[in-house]
Design a protein around this motif. Structure first.
Motif, PDB file in Angstrom:
ATOM      1  N   VAL A 127       0.493  -1.372   0.004  1.00  0.00           N
ATOM      2  CA  VAL A 127       0.051   0.112   0.118  1.00  0.00           C
ATOM      3  C   VAL A 127       0.924   1.016  -0.434  1.00  0.00           C
ATOM      4  O   VAL A 127       0.520   2.682  -0.606  1.00  0.00           O
ATOM      5  CB  VAL A 127      -0.666  -0.349   1.496  1.00  0.00           C
ATOM      6  N   ARG A 128       1.674   1.208   0.714  1.00  0.00           N
ATOM      7  CA  ARG A 128       2.776   2.437   1.015  1.00  0.00           C
ATOM      8  C   ARG A 128       3.107   2.274  -0.406  1.00  0.00           C
ATOM      9  O   ARG A 128       3.790   4.176  -1.031  1.00  0.00           O
ATOM     10  CB  ARG A 128       3.857   1.859   1.763  1.00  0.00           C
ATOM     11  N   ARG A 129       4.206   1.393  -1.224  1.00  0.00           N
ATOM     12  CA  ARG A 129       4.663   2.030  -2.583  1.00  0.00           C
ATOM     13  C   ARG A 129       3.832   2.162  -3.433  1.00  0.00           C
ATOM     14  O   ARG A 129       3.969   3.138  -4.726  1.00  0.00           O
ATOM     15  CB  ARG A 129       5.149   0.312  -3.058  1.00  0.00           C
ATOM     16  N   LYS A 130       2.174   2.109  -3.610  1.00  0.00           N
ATOM     17  CA  LYS A 130       1.246   1.966  -4.844  1.00  0.00           C
ATOM     18  C   LYS A 130       1.096   3.881  -4.557  1.00  0.00           C
ATOM     19  O   LYS A 130       1.180   4.611  -5.364  1.00  0.00           O
ATOM     20  CB  LYS A 130       0.306   1.482  -4.572  1.00  0.00           C
ATOM     21  N   GLN A 131       1.105   3.967  -3.121  1.00  0.00           N
ATOM     22  CA  GLN A 131       0.570   5.393  -2.986  1.00  0.00           C
ATOM     23  C   GLN A 131       1.578   6.520  -3.130  1.00  0.00           C
ATOM     24  O   GLN A 131       1.893   7.960  -3.816  1.00  0.00           O
ATOM     25  CB  GLN A 131       0.216   5.341  -1.137  1.00  0.00           C
ATOM     26  N   GLN A 132       3.156   6.749  -3.015  1.00  0.00           N
ATOM     27  CA  GLN A 132       4.274   6.379  -3.165  1.00  0.00           C
ATOM     28  C   GLN A 132       4.433   6.537  -4.998  1.00  0.00           C
ATOM     29  O   GLN A 132       4.899   7.709  -5.253  1.00  0.00           O
ATOM     30  CB  GLN A 132       5.535   6.093  -2.941  1.00  0.00           C
ATOM     31  N   GLU A 133       3.672   5.989  -6.271  1.00  0.00           N
ATOM     32  CA  GLU A 133       3.741   6.036  -7.153  1.00  0.00           C
ATOM     33  C   GLU A 133       2.548   6.835  -7.397  1.00  0.00           C
ATOM     34  O   GLU A 133       3.249   7.784  -8.199  1.00  0.00           O
ATOM     35  CB  GLU A 133       3.366   4.584  -7.655  1.00  0.00           C
ATOM     36  N   SER A 153       4.232  10.587  -7.280  1.00  0.00           N
ATOM     37  CA  SER A 153       4.874  10.724  -7.836  1.00  0.00           C
ATOM     38  C   SER A 153       4.688  11.213  -9.383  1.00  0.00           C
ATOM     39  O   SER A 153       5.143  11.969 -10.192  1.00  0.00           O
ATOM     40  CB  SER A 153       6.075   9.994  -8.006  1.00  0.00           C
ATOM     41  N   GLU A 154       2.962  10.270  -9.649  1.00  0.00           N
ATOM     42  CA  GLU A 154       2.990  10.981 -11.186  1.00  0.00           C
ATOM     43  C   GLU A 154       2.263  11.592 -11.555  1.00  0.00           C
ATOM     44  O   GLU A 154       1.989  13.020 -11.743  1.00  0.00           O
ATOM     45  CB  GLU A 154       1.597   9.684 -10.921  1.00  0.00           C
ATOM     46  N   GLY A 155       1.583  12.798 -10.278  1.00  0.00           N
ATOM     47  CA  GLY A 155       0.843  13.930  -9.515  1.00  0.00           C
ATOM     48  C   GLY A 155      -0.719  13.572 -10.079  1.00  0.00           C
ATOM     49  O   GLY A 155      -0.586  12.573 -10.274  1.00  0.00           O
ATOM     50  N   PRO A 156      -1.073  14.898  -9.673  1.00  0.00           N
ATOM     51  CA  PRO A 156      -2.499  14.745  -9.695  1.00  0.00           C
ATOM     52  C   PRO A 156      -3.325  14.884 -11.479  1.00  0.00           C
ATOM     53  O   PRO A 156      -2.935  14.979 -12.123  1.00  0.00           O
ATOM     54  CB  PRO A 156      -3.419  16.267  -9.606  1.00  0.00           C
ATOM     55  N   LYS A 157      -4.736  14.317 -11.290  1.00  0.00           N
ATOM     56  CA  LYS A 157      -4.342  13.188 -12.997  1.00  0.00           C
ATOM     57  C   LYS A 157      -6.343  14.841 -12.536  1.00  0.00           C
ATOM     58  O   LYS A 157      -7.082  14.282 -12.451  1.00  0.00           O
ATOM     59  CB  LYS A 157      -4.855  12.338 -12.851  1.00  0.00           C
ATOM     60  N   TRP A 158      -6.133  15.146 -13.492  1.00  0.00           N
ATOM     61  CA  TRP A 158      -7.619  15.733 -13.476  1.00  0.00           C
ATOM     62  C   TRP A 158      -8.582  15.628 -14.514  1.00  0.00           C
ATOM     63  O   TRP A 158      -8.256  14.976 -15.755  1.00  0.00           O
ATOM     64  CB  TRP A 158      -7.373  18.095 -13.747  1.00  0.00           C
ATOM     65  N   VAL A 159      -9.555  15.189 -13.914  1.00  0.00           N
ATOM     66  CA  VAL A 159     -10.261  14.972 -14.662  1.00  0.00           C
ATOM     67  C   VAL A 159     -12.028  16.221 -14.790  1.00  0.00           C
ATOM     68  O   VAL A 159     -12.313  15.776 -13.664  1.00  0.00           O
ATOM     69  CB  VAL A 159     -11.663  13.732 -13.761  1.00  0.00           C
ATOM     70  N   PHE A 160     -12.333  16.427 -15.780  1.00  0.00           N
ATOM     71  CA  PHE A 160     -13.112  17.608 -15.829  1.00  0.00           C
ATOM     72  C   PHE A 160     -14.442  17.281 -16.627  1.00  0.00           C
ATOM     73  O   PHE A 160     -14.152  16.203 -17.605  1.00  0.00           O
ATOM     74  CB  PHE A 160     -12.650  18.479 -16.957  1.00  0.00           C
ATOM     75  N   PRO A 161     -15.638  17.168 -15.831  1.00  0.00           N
ATOM     76  CA  PRO A 161     -16.709  16.741 -16.193  1.00  0.00           C
ATOM     77  C   PRO A 161     -17.503  16.985 -17.628  1.00  0.00           C
ATOM     78  O   PRO A 161     -17.638  16.303 -17.968  1.00  0.00           O
ATOM     79  CB  PRO A 161     -18.196  17.663 -15.391  1.00  0.00           C
ATOM     80  N   GLU A 162     -16.470  18.155 -18.153  1.00  0.00           N
ATOM     81  CA  GLU A 162     -17.536  17.391 -19.570  1.00  0.00           C
ATOM     82  C   GLU A 162     -16.297  17.156 -20.444  1.00  0.00           C
ATOM     83  O   GLU A 162     -16.962  16.215 -22.005  1.00  0.00           O
ATOM     84  CB  GLU A 162     -17.345  19.172 -19.869  1.00  0.00           C
ATOM     85  N   ASP A 163     -15.268  15.984 -20.339  1.00  0.00           N
ATOM     86  CA  ASP A 163     -14.951  15.394 -20.993  1.00  0.00           C
ATOM     87  C   ASP A 163     -14.740  14.302 -21.280  1.00  0.00           C
ATOM     88  O   ASP A 163     -14.828  13.423 -21.682  1.00  0.00           O
ATOM     89  CB  ASP A 163     -13.452  14.576 -20.816  1.00  0.00           C
ATOM     90  N   GLY A 164     -15.998  13.650 -19.887  1.00  0.00           N
ATOM     91  CA  GLY A 164     -16.885  12.833 -19.807  1.00  0.00           C
ATOM     92  C   GLY A 164     -18.256  12.762 -20.578  1.00  0.00           C
ATOM     93  O   GLY A 164     -18.947  11.861 -20.489  1.00  0.00           O
ATOM     94  N   ILE A 165     -18.789  13.643 -21.258  1.00  0.00           N
ATOM     95  CA  ILE A 165     -19.988  13.705 -21.804  1.00  0.00           C
ATOM     96  C   ILE A 165     -20.059  13.801 -23.163  1.00  0.00           C
ATOM     97  O   ILE A 165     -18.934  14.000 -23.623  1.00  0.00           O
ATOM     98  CB  ILE A 165     -20.542  14.939 -21.312  1.00  0.00           C
ATOM     99  N   GLN A 166     -20.092  12.314 -23.584  1.00  0.00           N
ATOM    100  CA  GLN A 166     -20.224  12.824 -25.381  1.00  0.00           C
ATOM    101  C   GLN A 166     -21.245  13.419 -26.154  1.00  0.00           C
ATOM    102  O   GLN A 166     -22.447  12.653 -25.768  1.00  0.00           O
ATOM    103  CB  GLN A 166     -20.575  10.965 -25.556  1.00  0.00           C
TER     104      GLN A 166
END
Length: 71
Positions: free
Chosen positions: A49-55, A58-71
């Motif tokens: 769990v600790r390793r996964k949290q560190q991974e 280190s990747e940085g935030p992943k931004w998800v915008f609501p309009e990206d999910g709408i087709q």
């Protein structure tokens, strides 16, 4: 031999018995559980769990915008 989905068919135990293609893996898992203390298993899980949290950190935030999910 008929293909079965072990994840569904064997929820309550292996349905193929000695014909199971995963027999060796099952034996290895049983031996691991038998020979490893619960404290050691919990320590391994906490480390994973600790390793996964560190991974993820280190990747940085992943931004998800609501309009990206709408087709």
């Amino acid at each position: 031999m008929t293909e079965i989905n072990c994840a569904e068919a064997c929820k309550d135990g292996c349905v193929l018995g000695d014909q199971c293609p995963h027999k060796e893996s099952r034996q290895q898992a049983s031996a691991f559980i038998e020979n490893t203390s619960l404290d050691d298993i919990l320590e391994m899980a906490a480390e994973a769990v600790r390793r996964k949290q560190q991974e993820r950190a280190s990747e940085g935030p992943k931004w998800v915008f609501p309009e990206d999910g709408i087709q």
